[in-house]
Design a protein around this motif. Structure first.
Motif, PDB file in Angstrom:
ATOM      1  N   PRO A   1      34.905  32.860  40.720  1.00  0.00           N
ATOM      2  CA  PRO A   1      34.237  32.318  39.527  1.00  0.00           C
ATOM      3  C   PRO A   1      35.137  31.350  38.771  1.00  0.00           C
ATOM      4  N   TRP A   2      34.503  30.385  38.116  1.00  0.00           N
ATOM      5  CA  TRP A   2      35.217  29.343  37.385  1.00  0.00           C
ATOM      6  C   TRP A   2      36.171  29.932  36.355  1.00  0.00           C
ATOM      7  N   PHE A   3      35.710  30.919  35.600  1.00  0.00           N
ATOM      8  CA  PHE A   3      36.531  31.501  34.541  1.00  0.00           C
ATOM      9  C   PHE A   3      37.800  32.113  35.121  1.00  0.00           C
ATOM     10  N   ALA A   4      37.657  32.866  36.221  1.00  0.00           N
ATOM     11  CA  ALA A   4      38.823  33.504  36.833  1.00  0.00           C
ATOM     12  C   ALA A   4      39.821  32.476  37.322  1.00  0.00           C
ATOM     13  N   ARG A   5      39.332  31.372  37.892  1.00  0.00           N
ATOM     14  CA  ARG A   5      40.222  30.343  38.438  1.00  0.00           C
ATOM     15  C   ARG A   5      40.974  29.587  37.349  1.00  0.00           C
ATOM     16  N   HIS A   6      40.386  29.484  36.162  1.00  0.00           N
ATOM     17  CA  HIS A   6      40.998  28.673  35.113  1.00  0.00           C
ATOM     18  C   HIS A   6      41.747  29.482  34.058  1.00  0.00           C
ATOM     19  N   PHE A   7      41.326  30.718  33.815  1.00  0.00           N
ATOM     20  CA  PHE A   7      41.952  31.503  32.756  1.00  0.00           C
ATOM     21  C   PHE A   7      42.760  32.688  33.271  1.00  0.00           C
ATOM     22  N   LEU A   8      42.607  33.022  34.547  1.00  0.00           N
ATOM     23  CA  LEU A   8      43.396  34.099  35.158  1.00  0.00           C
ATOM     24  C   LEU A   8      44.053  33.562  36.424  1.00  0.00           C
ATOM     25  N   LYS A   9      44.655  32.393  36.305  1.00  0.00           N
ATOM     26  CA  LYS A   9      45.127  31.667  37.487  1.00  0.00           C
ATOM     27  C   LYS A   9      46.056  32.489  38.368  1.00  0.00           C
ATOM     28  N   GLY A  10      47.136  33.004  37.778  1.00  0.00           N
ATOM     29  CA  GLY A  10      48.104  33.735  38.586  1.00  0.00           C
ATOM     30  C   GLY A  10      47.525  35.013  39.163  1.00  0.00           C
ATOM     31  N   HIS A  11      46.792  35.752  38.329  1.00  0.00           N
ATOM     32  CA  HIS A  11      46.207  37.028  38.757  1.00  0.00           C
ATOM     33  C   HIS A  11      45.198  36.812  39.872  1.00  0.00           C
ATOM     34  N   THR A  12      44.457  35.715  39.795  1.00  0.00           N
ATOM     35  CA  THR A  12      43.499  35.376  40.843  1.00  0.00           C
ATOM     36  C   THR A  12      44.203  34.820  42.074  1.00  0.00           C
ATOM     37  N   SER A  13      45.240  34.024  41.863  1.00  0.00           N
ATOM     38  CA  SER A  13      45.944  33.395  42.983  1.00  0.00           C
ATOM     39  C   SER A  13      46.539  34.406  43.937  1.00  0.00           C
ATOM     40  N   ILE A  14      47.154  35.450  43.419  1.00  0.00           N
ATOM     41  CA  ILE A  14      47.781  36.431  44.301  1.00  0.00           C
ATOM     42  C   ILE A  14      46.733  37.247  45.049  1.00  0.00           C
ATOM     43  N   GLU A  15      45.545  37.386  44.444  1.00  0.00           N
ATOM     44  CA  GLU A  15      44.488  38.138  45.118  1.00  0.00           C
ATOM     45  C   GLU A  15      43.903  37.353  46.290  1.00  0.00           C
ATOM     46  N   CYS A  16      43.874  36.041  46.192  1.00  0.00           N
ATOM     47  CA  CYS A  16      43.272  35.250  47.271  1.00  0.00           C
ATOM     48  C   CYS A  16      44.306  34.495  48.093  1.00  0.00           C
ATOM     49  N   ASP A  17      45.564  34.878  47.999  1.00  0.00           N
ATOM     50  CA  ASP A  17      46.644  34.224  48.738  1.00  0.00           C
ATOM     51  C   ASP A  17      46.713  34.784  50.167  1.00  0.00           C
ATOM     52  N   PRO A  18      46.400  33.989  51.187  1.00  0.00           N
ATOM     53  CA  PRO A  18      46.446  34.487  52.569  1.00  0.00           C
ATOM     54  C   PRO A  18      47.827  34.974  52.986  1.00  0.00           C
ATOM     55  N   ASN A  19      48.881  34.380  52.423  1.00  0.00           N
ATOM     56  CA  ASN A  19      50.239  34.805  52.750  1.00  0.00           C
ATOM     57  C   ASN A  19      50.480  36.251  52.332  1.00  0.00           C
ATOM     58  N   VAL A  20      50.027  36.605  51.132  1.00  0.00           N
ATOM     59  CA  VAL A  20      50.174  37.979  50.653  1.00  0.00           C
ATOM     60  C   VAL A  20      49.398  38.949  51.532  1.00  0.00           C
TER      61      VAL A  20
END
Length: 278
Positions: free
Chosen positions: A231-250
């Motif tokens: 969702p747009w809100f998660a991508r813009h206001f929870l960037k780091g928290h969302t990034s680690i959840e969708c990071d293929p490397n992790v």
């Protein structure tokens, strides 16, 4: 590719966060999670049917995943759900793979007990308990639920092979930092960007019984491509928290760790911990 930054060894004592800080973080998660649900239209009914675990074979394994926030257990945009579906497709009846909302800890607990009950007698023998091969993973509030479930299994005298926490956010009334002594190995992934970020250090309640594999920090200047489905809100206001959840490397590292605890899915070998974390 983004590189994780390993934190200091676990022998130092980190200053405790004040109750006010924890409360503020919890309130922030509640507010942002509800906003994400409203803006993205991802609210689901709580009574969606789930598969019920039945007794497995003595050499089978159990993998329990918990999604974060108010994410539904079958929302395939989330890496936790994708991983569970992938493992379930590959292992079939040779392993019980369950994915749960983080407020369904008791349901997950019941499923574990049913799967371990190989003789279908309704209670677990010492042998059934000791042969348990359990891995638990989760993100955000789901990572807090990981430790809570491990603690419940400790009360049952059931061992846990591995717990995996991804940007763990403490749920009210829980302790997601201290790993109970029935857990053989534990690992923590976190990030520090943005208003919402996870527990930076986990510790063993009994270091003689639990090996802490490490706390691995990830820093994001740019969100991984899979985040575009969020969702747009998660991508813009929870960037780091969302990034680690969708990071293929992790999640590739998490998958490798889990596979080490499962019977082989095929003749192809899996990666080792040392190759992932050197």
């Amino acid at each position: 590719m983004l590189q994780p930054v390993r934190t200091k060894p676990h022998f130092s004592i980190r200053r405790r966060r004040s109750p006010a800080t924890k409360s503020a973080k919890t309130c922030l998660l509640l507010i942002t999670s509800f906003t994400v649900l409203i803006l993205s239209g991802t609210a689901y009914p709580a009574d969606v049917a789930r598969s019920t675990a039945v007794g497995g074979s003595p050499d089978s394994a159990i993998v329990i995943g918990f999604v974060g926030g108010f994410v539904h257990h079958d929302d395939t945009r989330h890496a936790e759900v994708q991983l569970a579906e992938k493992l379930r497709a590959e292992y079939g009846s040779r392993a019980y793979i369950g994915i749960f909302e983080n407020h369904r800890e008791e349901e997950a607990h019941t499923s574990v007990l049913k799967w371990l009950d190989t003789d279908r007698q309704g209670n677990l023998s010492d042998s059934e308990k000791h042969q348990a091969r359990i891995v638990i993973y989760g993100h955000s509030w789901g990572a807090s639920a990981v430790v809570a479930l491990a603690r419940e299994l400790q009360k049952d005298q059931i061992p846990v092979l591995l717990t995996i926490q991804v940007d763990s956010i403490t749920k009210p009334g829980q302790d997601d930092r201290t790993i109970p002594p029935n857990v053989a190995r534990a690992i923590n992934f976190y990030q520090t960007g943005g208003a919402l970020h996870g527990e930076p250090q986990i510790i063993a309640a009994d270091p003689a019984r639990t090996e802490i594999l490490g706390d691995f920090r990830f820093d994001y200047k740019k969100q991984p491509e899979p985040c575009s489905a969020y969702p747009w809100f998660a991508r813009h206001f929870l960037k780091g928290h969302t990034s680690i959840e969708c990071d293929p490397n992790v999640w590739s590292r998490i998958e490798s760790l889990i596979r080490e605890s499962l019977p082989p899915a095929s003749k192809q070998g899996s990666l080792t911990i040392t190759s992932n974390f050197q």
